[in-house]
Design a protein around this motif. Structure first.
Motif, PDB file in Angstrom:
ATOM      1  N   ASP A   2     -27.623 -35.305  16.511  1.00 22.99           N
ATOM      2  CA  ASP A   2     -28.090 -34.003  16.461  1.00 22.99           C
ATOM      3  C   ASP A   2     -29.484 -33.812  17.195  1.00 22.99           C
ATOM      4  N   VAL A   3     -30.280 -32.719  16.850  1.00 20.42           N
ATOM      5  CA  VAL A   3     -31.318 -32.549  17.343  1.00 20.42           C
ATOM      6  C   VAL A   3     -32.541 -33.060  16.516  1.00 20.42           C
ATOM      7  N   THR A   4     -32.450 -33.058  15.244  1.00 21.99           N
ATOM      8  CA  THR A   4     -33.253 -33.905  14.445  1.00 21.99           C
ATOM      9  C   THR A   4     -33.358 -35.148  14.751  1.00 21.99           C
ATOM     10  N   GLU A   5     -32.342 -35.766  14.757  1.00 21.64           N
ATOM     11  CA  GLU A   5     -32.003 -37.117  15.204  1.00 21.64           C
ATOM     12  C   GLU A   5     -32.571 -37.368  16.460  1.00 21.64           C
ATOM     13  N   SER A   7     -35.083 -35.862  17.892  1.00 21.69           N
ATOM     14  CA  SER A   7     -36.635 -35.681  18.074  1.00 21.69           C
ATOM     15  C   SER A   7     -37.024 -37.158  16.951  1.00 21.69           C
ATOM     16  N   GLU A   8     -36.331 -37.773  16.273  1.00 21.26           N
ATOM     17  CA  GLU A   8     -36.994 -38.638  15.347  1.00 21.26           C
ATOM     18  C   GLU A   8     -36.912 -40.003  16.308  1.00 21.26           C
ATOM     19  N   ARG A   9     -35.749 -40.160  17.091  1.00 18.89           N
ATOM     20  CA  ARG A   9     -35.966 -41.152  18.082  1.00 18.89           C
ATOM     21  C   ARG A   9     -36.924 -40.955  19.181  1.00 18.89           C
ATOM     22  N   ARG A  11     -39.842 -39.811  19.053  1.00 14.89           N
ATOM     23  CA  ARG A  11     -41.449 -40.023  18.123  1.00 14.89           C
ATOM     24  C   ARG A  11     -41.489 -41.574  17.960  1.00 14.89           C
TER      25      ARG A  11
END
Length: 67
Positions: A2-5, A7-9, A11
């Motif tokens: 998903d988008v959150t995952e 974004s985390e990857r 960063r």
């Protein structure tokens, strides 16, 4: 993924995670492009109009999606 995952990857300081995120984004972009081209064609758009919207030649768009 998903988008959150994603974004985390992106960063993360781990290049492997970032590169996997890039791959996922490429796949998602291809899916969105294909759906949008199909919708445009269903609504009567020409290959030239679609190519202009994508920043591609009409020949390139037709070769990719005209089948």
């Amino acid at each position: 993924m998903d988008v959150t995952e994603l974004s985390e990857r992106i960063r993360a300081n781990d290049p492997a995670m970032g590169l996997r995120a890039v791959g996922a984004l490429h796949r998602l972009a291809e899916q969105v492009e294909a759906l949008s081209v199909a919708q445009a064609r269903e609504q009567g758009w020409t290959w030239e109009q679609i190519g202009d919207a994508l920043g591609m030649s009409r020949q390139s768009v037709h070769a990719k999606y005209g089948k």
